[in-house]
Write a protein that holds these residues in place. Sequence first.
Motif, PDB file in Angstrom:
ATOM      1  N   ARG A 167       0.414  20.113   9.380  1.00 12.43           N
ATOM      2  CA  ARG A 167       2.501  20.308   9.995  1.00 12.43           C
ATOM      3  C   ARG A 167       2.271  19.006  10.930  1.00 12.43           C
ATOM      4  NH1 ARG A 167       5.250  23.188   6.922  1.00 12.43           N
ATOM      5  NH2 ARG A 167       4.480  25.416   7.526  1.00 12.43           N
ATOM      6  N   ALA A 168       1.017  18.789  11.842  1.00 12.49           N
ATOM      7  CA  ALA A 168       1.604  17.049  12.705  1.00 12.49           C
ATOM      8  C   ALA A 168       1.464  16.470  11.396  1.00 12.49           C
ATOM      9  CB  ALA A 168       0.280  17.389  13.349  1.00 12.49           C
ATOM     10  N   LEU A 169       0.991  16.017  10.585  1.00 11.57           N
ATOM     11  CA  LEU A 169       0.831  15.330   9.049  1.00 11.57           C
ATOM     12  C   LEU A 169       2.022  14.694   8.344  1.00 11.57           C
ATOM     13  CD1 LEU A 169      -3.184  14.917   8.217  1.00 11.57           C
ATOM     14  CD2 LEU A 169      -1.545  13.931   9.837  1.00 11.57           C
ATOM     15  N   PRO A 229       4.568  10.805   8.636  1.00  7.87           N
ATOM     16  CA  PRO A 229       3.257  10.940   7.583  1.00  7.87           C
ATOM     17  C   PRO A 229       3.059   9.885   7.618  1.00  7.87           C
ATOM     18  CG  PRO A 229       5.553  12.016   6.533  1.00  7.87           C
ATOM     19  CD  PRO A 229       5.757  11.424   8.270  1.00  7.87           C
ATOM     20  N   ARG A 230       3.337   9.059   8.563  1.00  7.67           N
ATOM     21  CA  ARG A 230       2.128   7.735   8.840  1.00  7.67           C
ATOM     22  C   ARG A 230       1.034   7.912   9.148  1.00  7.67           C
ATOM     23  NH1 ARG A 230       2.250   6.924  14.166  1.00  7.67           N
ATOM     24  NH2 ARG A 230       3.518   8.132  15.539  1.00  7.67           N
ATOM     25  N   PHE A 242       4.530  13.350  -1.171  1.00 10.41           N
ATOM     26  CA  PHE A 242       5.041  11.510  -0.599  1.00 10.41           C
ATOM     27  C   PHE A 242       4.911  10.391  -1.422  1.00 10.41           C
ATOM     28  CE2 PHE A 242       3.916  14.990   2.184  1.00 10.41           C
ATOM     29  CZ  PHE A 242       4.665  15.337   2.951  1.00 10.41           C
ATOM     30  N   ASP A 243       5.261   9.604  -1.274  1.00  9.86           N
ATOM     31  CA  ASP A 243       5.152   8.013  -1.498  1.00  9.86           C
ATOM     32  C   ASP A 243       4.860   7.211  -0.818  1.00  9.86           C
ATOM     33  OD1 ASP A 243       5.004   6.163  -4.017  1.00  9.86           O
ATOM     34  OD2 ASP A 243       7.063   7.032  -4.323  1.00  9.86           O
ATOM     35  N   GLY A 244       4.097   6.321  -1.382  1.00 13.58           N
ATOM     36  CA  GLY A 244       4.918   4.921  -0.556  1.00 13.58           C
ATOM     37  C   GLY A 244       6.080   4.559  -0.650  1.00 13.58           C
ATOM     38  N   ALA A 245       6.156   3.706   0.575  1.00 14.07           N
ATOM     39  CA  ALA A 245       7.027   3.199   1.141  1.00 14.07           C
ATOM     40  C   ALA A 245       8.542   2.975   0.114  1.00 14.07           C
ATOM     41  CB  ALA A 245       7.494   2.811   2.551  1.00 14.07           C
ATOM     42  N   GLY A 246       7.368   1.511  -0.811  1.00 13.30           N
ATOM     43  CA  GLY A 246       7.600   0.523  -1.833  1.00 13.30           C
ATOM     44  C   GLY A 246       7.426   1.136  -3.177  1.00 13.30           C
ATOM     45  N   ALA A 287      -0.284  -0.855   4.632  1.00 15.98           N
ATOM     46  CA  ALA A 287       0.045   0.574   4.044  1.00 15.98           C
ATOM     47  C   ALA A 287       0.562   2.134   4.807  1.00 15.98           C
ATOM     48  CB  ALA A 287      -1.560   0.940   3.451  1.00 15.98           C
ATOM     49  N   GLU A 288       2.031   2.795   3.617  1.00 12.92           N
ATOM     50  CA  GLU A 288       2.715   3.380   4.862  1.00 12.92           C
ATOM     51  C   GLU A 288       3.071   4.561   4.192  1.00 12.92           C
ATOM     52  OE1 GLU A 288       6.752   4.265   7.790  1.00 12.92           O
ATOM     53  OE2 GLU A 288       6.087   2.338   6.984  1.00 12.92           O
TER      54      GLU A 288
END
Length: 207
Positions: free
Chosen positions: A93-95, A99-100, A37-41, A125-126
């Motif tokens: 799993r739920a996360l 991912p948010r 996972f990464d930040g949306a930006g 942040a997301e």
Amino acid sequence: MEVEVKLRLPDAAAHQKLADALSPWRLRTHMQENLFFDGAGGELSSRRAVVRLRFYDGDARCVLSLKARAQLSGGISRVEEEEEEVEPPALGRALAAEPRRLLSDLPNSPIMEKVKGFFSDEGSAELVPLGGFRNVRAVHRWEEEGLMLELDETRYEFGTSFELECETPEPDRAKTVLEAFLRRHGVPYAYSEASKFAVFRAGKLLH
């Protein structure tokens, strides 16, 4: 700081030959699923960091990691890494599915508190999914040399790679011991030139 020796094997035949040579020290085998996972930006990747959820043997265990500033040279990898267990694994799993929620539903997580610092505005942040890959990891304890070895078969959508890893505070000594062992058993190898994550992001096997 995680320090590992990483030696790349050219094919499945070399992997099998090494597995046979290491069999007296084999402890267990894990089926791993790695999701990133990464930040949306691109807030994390721009600072050479990434968040990972790793699931073991289905949903038997889930580990959250923050990895940053990876370096790999001469078969020796150094990376800043923090890890936390996610309990229960079903929460992981739920996360992964949403991912948010990673930044909001792990309120006692030091890793997530650090990740929030990568964003200029925590309120917006997301984290977004990058995808991932699966790995079959055979773990061995070579007591005579005081080494824990991990023999990996990593399955990407675009191919399969094979690697021997050894986490150690004495990477130069471990590398010397492992290279001598591989030569003695006629196992071809080369120094790994990229991490598994880097190979995944490249979208192709690196030779």
